[in-house]
Structure formats: C-alpha cells, structure tokens
Design a protein around this motif. Structure first.
Motif, short mmCIF file in Angstrom:
data_model
loop_
_atom_site.label_atom_id
_atom_site.label_comp_id
_atom_site.label_asym_id
_atom_site.label_seq_id
_atom_site.Cartn_x
_atom_site.Cartn_y
_atom_site.Cartn_z
N ARG A 152 0.87 -1.18 0.00
CA ARG A 152 0.00 0.00 0.00
C ARG A 152 0.90 1.23 0.00
O ARG A 152 1.44 1.62 1.04
CB ARG A 152 -0.93 0.02 1.20
CG ARG A 152 -1.93 -1.15 1.22
CD ARG A 152 -2.95 -1.03 2.35
NE ARG A 152 -3.83 0.10 2.22
CZ ARG A 152 -4.89 0.16 1.42
NH1 ARG A 152 -5.18 -0.86 0.64
NH2 ARG A 152 -5.66 1.23 1.38
N ALA A 153 1.07 1.82 -1.18
CA ALA A 153 2.02 2.92 -1.31
C ALA A 153 1.68 3.76 -2.53
O ALA A 153 1.07 3.28 -3.50
CB ALA A 153 3.45 2.39 -1.42
N VAL A 154 2.11 5.02 -2.50
CA VAL A 154 1.93 5.93 -3.62
C VAL A 154 3.15 6.85 -3.72
O VAL A 154 3.95 6.95 -2.79
CB VAL A 154 0.66 6.81 -3.46
CG1 VAL A 154 -0.60 5.97 -3.47
CG2 VAL A 154 0.75 7.66 -2.19
N GLY A 155 3.27 7.54 -4.85
CA GLY A 155 4.23 8.62 -5.00
C GLY A 155 3.55 9.94 -4.67
O GLY A 155 2.37 10.14 -5.01
N PHE A 156 4.30 10.87 -4.05
CA PHE A 156 3.66 12.08 -3.53
C PHE A 156 4.66 13.24 -3.56
O PHE A 156 5.43 13.42 -2.63
CB PHE A 156 3.19 11.79 -2.10
CG PHE A 156 2.27 12.83 -1.51
CD1 PHE A 156 1.23 13.37 -2.24
CD2 PHE A 156 2.44 13.24 -0.19
CE1 PHE A 156 0.37 14.31 -1.67
CE2 PHE A 156 1.59 14.17 0.39
CZ PHE A 156 0.55 14.70 -0.36
N GLY A 157 4.64 14.02 -4.66
CA GLY A 157 5.52 15.17 -4.77
C GLY A 157 6.97 14.77 -4.96
O GLY A 157 7.29 13.60 -5.12
N PRO A 158 7.88 15.79 -4.92
CA PRO A 158 7.67 17.18 -4.56
C PRO A 158 7.37 18.11 -5.74
O PRO A 158 6.95 19.24 -5.54
CB PRO A 158 9.01 17.58 -3.95
CG PRO A 158 10.00 16.81 -4.76
CD PRO A 158 9.33 15.48 -5.05
#
Length: 505
Positions: free
Chosen positions: A447-453
């Motif tokens: 359970r993971a996502v990419g988030f920024g920057p």
C-alpha cells in the motif's frame, strides 16, 4: 511533464471517477496551517544548509568500491551519513542497516507503521550543465543541482516533516502510529536497497515516496529492461563504442573510436556529429543528443541513435557491425516502441516508451541497454520475447535483465484521501490523482503511492532541466510547500482521531 504524461494524469482521474478531494478532515489534534507555515519559514535556512551538504556529495552508485558498511560505494555511504545526521538532529531515532539503507523513527503508541521512503543516490551528472552539478545554486527562485529534485530535496523534506512531529511529541503530543522515514542509497541502480530492507523488515501499513509529483501518483507503468549485445568484429572498423550515463536516462552523448583506414575518403560531416582525429589511423566520432528521463522521452534526442545512424550510413563499418547498428537504429529511431513492434497504449497510462540508455564495449562485445515502460495494456512477457526476436534478426543476443508489472492503488482509499486533502489545503487547487511511466519505490510495497515534490501546475523556466538531465532544478517555493504538505499528511496519518469522510473515503 509531456503532453502524453499529462493525458495519463487525466485518464486516471476519469477512470476512477474522481476529481479533487475537497472537504475538511475532521477530528482533534491537527496543527493550524499558519503554525506549519511558520515552522517551515523558521527551519528553511537550516534546510538549505543541509541540502547543500547533501548535494555536494556525488553519490552515484559504484559497487566496484564497495566495502563493509558501504555496499553502494563510499560516496553513497557519505550521502547516507549526511542524511542520518540530519535525522538525528531532527529528533529521530536513527538506524543504519549495514549501509544498504537507513531510517529515522518516531515511536508512536502502537507499532503500526506509517512510512516515507526517499533516496540520496543520484544518476551521474552527464553533459550540458550551465551550473556546477554538485553544488546548490539559487537562481531566480529556483534551486539547482544534481539531486535537488531527484531525490535529495524531497528526502530532507520528509525528515524535516518528521522533525516537526518530533517537536510536537516533546510538547506532549502522542501519535498513535509509529513513523519511519526510510533512506535508500541505490534507487537509481535497481532499487536493491529496498529489496534488502524488505528481507529484514515488514512493510508499513502505508507508505508514500516523495520521489514523484503532486498531487498523488496512484499508478506506475511496468517495465522491461534488456541488454542487447553482439560480438566485436575483429576485422571491422569500430574499435570501441561508449555512451550514456544510466540505463534509465536518454543519453546526450555517445562516442565511437574507429579505424580511419576503412574509409578512403575520410569520414563525412553531419549534424549532431563531431569527428576528431586521434592519430595512428583512428578517429573519435562524437554524437550529441538531448538528455532526459526514460519515463518521459518526448523532446529528447538519443545520442546513441544519432551515432548508430551516422556509422551505418558513412560506409566505414563491416557487415556484422552494420547489423548491430541496424538494430540500434530500429530500436532508437523512435521512443514509442514502434520500431520494435512493441508499441501499445491504454486510457489509464498512455503509451509505451522505449529508450536506449547506455552503449558499451565490454568483454569483447558491443552492449546496448534498453528501458521499456509498459502500460497495463501491454503483456510484459510478450514485450520481452519481441525484443529477443528482433535482436536475433540482426544477429544479436537480447538478455532480459528485469521486468515489473504495472500497479495501481485506489485514489479514494482513506490514506490517499488524507494526502490529497493535505495537498489541497496548502496548494489551493484540486488534488487530481495520476499515473506515471517512471518507477519509484512505491511498487515494492503493498500500500504505497508517490507524492511530490514537483508540481507541474507551476511550470519551470525553460533554462531549468528535469530530473536526470543537466541543470536539474525545482522552484524553491515548491519545495517549501512540499515540506508543509508532508507535515500535514504525516500528522493526519499518525492520528486515528483524524476521520476520513466516509462519503469520500
């Protein structure tokens, strides 16, 4: 971001029937936004000092210089040590996992874990820089230097966000969940760091990696990486081929050392080609292209393809060499995979991409690396077999060295909704989820996502380069805002009193 990638971003939102995450997060214990912004302003001078200390380290993976405690080479270990020192100063408990990876931790009331993961290694600087790559340059509101965007700036932002929460703990706040900030040092060379980490540690309940873009990256293409080789023809004209700095970057430069005697009239001139006599009947041919990331090759020019086309046309090479060059021309003349017959697209991810990252002369063979990024509509096995078949047509051998299936995470899950709301609070615009062609640490976790920057809603000047390219940079204001967004996101995820609206979550 390319037009194609922007299309993939919109397609993901359409596919899930979602737009922004407008709506408040309810529950006790959240810090006022003004207090978070004040913290960011307070620590920013120290943040820039730490970023400069990290950027000056040329932390390119070099396993040939591995020693105990530094498996990725001494420079990667030095960068990891800099980041661990920052984590200690931010009040985290730091653990060095034999130099493969490290983490800083903030203990909660329970062992249930929320985590971030970022990396301190970088791709080589390469050609074409107008500023010093291994230094922090501030220019007209932009921070520049290798790793400022990918991924040293974001790694520090995650640590400083944890530092804000550590300060809250010292003032009496009790997070329910444990926070772990994982620091990798081999992301750009196959992510063996995280593979090693997961052999000894359980994955967290949820993780985000600040190694993508805002708003939230909920999908990543699959990949097929291959090496295509052909034995050097001892009777041929090519003495050596070399080019590229990394498998996952479109190269700006490629070279061939050739025997001039093979061409009576000498070597012709051509656009993008320099010919440099080096004596003893040999010449160095240098091809120039436009660098970029393998995941977004639109607008790039592959120097290996330029070199192969020139050599194939100039009448210097033997038949065996022309076959290998013919494969290179076919594979690299376009970046959508159509040259190899592997082009495919879908609504969610957009189209397949395929680039040649490096070419080398090694162990008596010319070796070309291929990096293909696959949408969900592609069959990973079929793509690999097709590359092998085309290579055989040119008397070459293709070896598939790595494959990965595409993956997605529901953008309406409670964890992702918390991130989306945090983005909307500080960016002031809808948090629309998207998919990418690049691969991040996220696909190694359940359970993971990419988030920024990076935030494509605020385009950079044309003199600023992308990740993996020369003059890599990011708006300073974006990195400051990312720190604020990460603080709010982690604060929300660590506190179960923060309720996600069930109508949205």
């Amino acid at each position: 971001m390319s037009d194609e990638a922007m299309g993939a971003r919109g397609a993901l939102a359409a596919a899930y029937g979602v737009a922004g995450a407008t709506g408040s997060i309810t529950g006790a214990g959240l810090t006022p936004a003004a207090e978070i912004r004040a913290y960011v302003d307070e620590v920013w001078p120290s943040f820039l000092d730490d970023l400069e200390a990290l950027v000056v380290v040329p932390s390119v993976v070099d396993e040939s210089r591995a020693v105990a405690g530094a498996p990725w080479g001494m420079e990667c270990h030095r960068a990891l040590c800099v980041a661990m020192d920052v984590a200690r100063r931010q009040g985290l408990s730091v653990v060095d996992c034999d130099g493969y990876v490290a983490y800083g931790e903030l203990a909660g009331e329970t062992p249930e874990q929320v985590a971030t993961i970022a990396h301190v290694d970088v791709v080589p600087a390469g050609e074409g820089w107008t500023v010093e790559p291994y230094a922090l340059t501030r220019r007209e509101g932009v921070l520049m230097g290798r790793g400022v965007l990918d991924d040293k700036g974001a790694a520090l932002a995650s640590i400083y966000a944890a530092g804000f929460l550590a300060r809250r703990v010292r003032n009496g706040w009790k997070p329910q969940r444990t926070l772990r900030c994982i620091l990798g040092a081999s992301e750009e060379a196959g992510m063996m760091d995280v593979r090693r980490y997961l052999t000894d540690h359980e994955p967290p309940a949820f993780l985000f990696t600040p190694d993508a873009e805002f708003a939230v990256c909920c999908g990543e293409k699959g990949c097929v990486n291959a090496e295509v080789s052909r034995a050097v023809d001892s009777a041929g004209a090519i003495i050596e081929l070399t080019g590229g700095v990394a498998r996952n970057a479109v190269p700006a430069r490629a070279e061939a050392l050739v025997c001039m005697d093979a061409c009576v009239d000498g070597l012709p001139r051509a656009e993008g080609i320099d010919v440099e006599p080096v004596g003893d009947g040999t010449a160095r041919i240098v091809a120039h292209g436009v660098a970029g990331h393998a995941a977004e090759p639109a607008g790039t020019v592959n120097a290996i393809g330029v070199l192969a086309a020139y050599l194939a046309a100039c009448g210097v090479c033997s038949a065996a060499e022309r076959e290998f060059l013919g494969f290179c021309k076919r594979a690299l003349g376009v970046w959508d995979g159509s040259g190899l017959g592997i082009d495919v697209a879908d609504e969610l991810f957009g189209g397949l991409t395929c680039i040649g990252g490096t070419i080398r002369t090694q162990a008596g063979s010319f070796v070309l690396t291929l990096d293909a990024r696959l949408p969900g509509a592609a069959d990973v096995g079929q793509v690999g077999r097709r590359i092998e078949d085309v290579a055989r047509e040119y008397g070459c051998e293709a070896r598939i060295i790595h494959v990965r299936e595409p993956f997605t995470m529901d953008p309406q899950s409670p964890e992702v909704m918390a991130l989306r709301r945090a983005y909307e609070e500080f960016a002031g615009r809808p948090a629309v989820p998207f998919a990418i062609g690049g691969g991040t640490y996220a696909h190694h976790f359940p359970r993971a996502v990419g988030f920024g920057p990076l935030d494509r809603a605020e385009p950079l000047p044309d003199w600023v380069g992308p990740e993996h390219g020369p003059d890599e940079g990011i708006w300073e204001r974006q990195l400051k805002r990312a720190l604020a967004i990460y603080i709010r996101s982690l604060e929300s995820l660590l506190n179960p009193k923060v309720r996600i609206d069930p109508k949205l979550g």
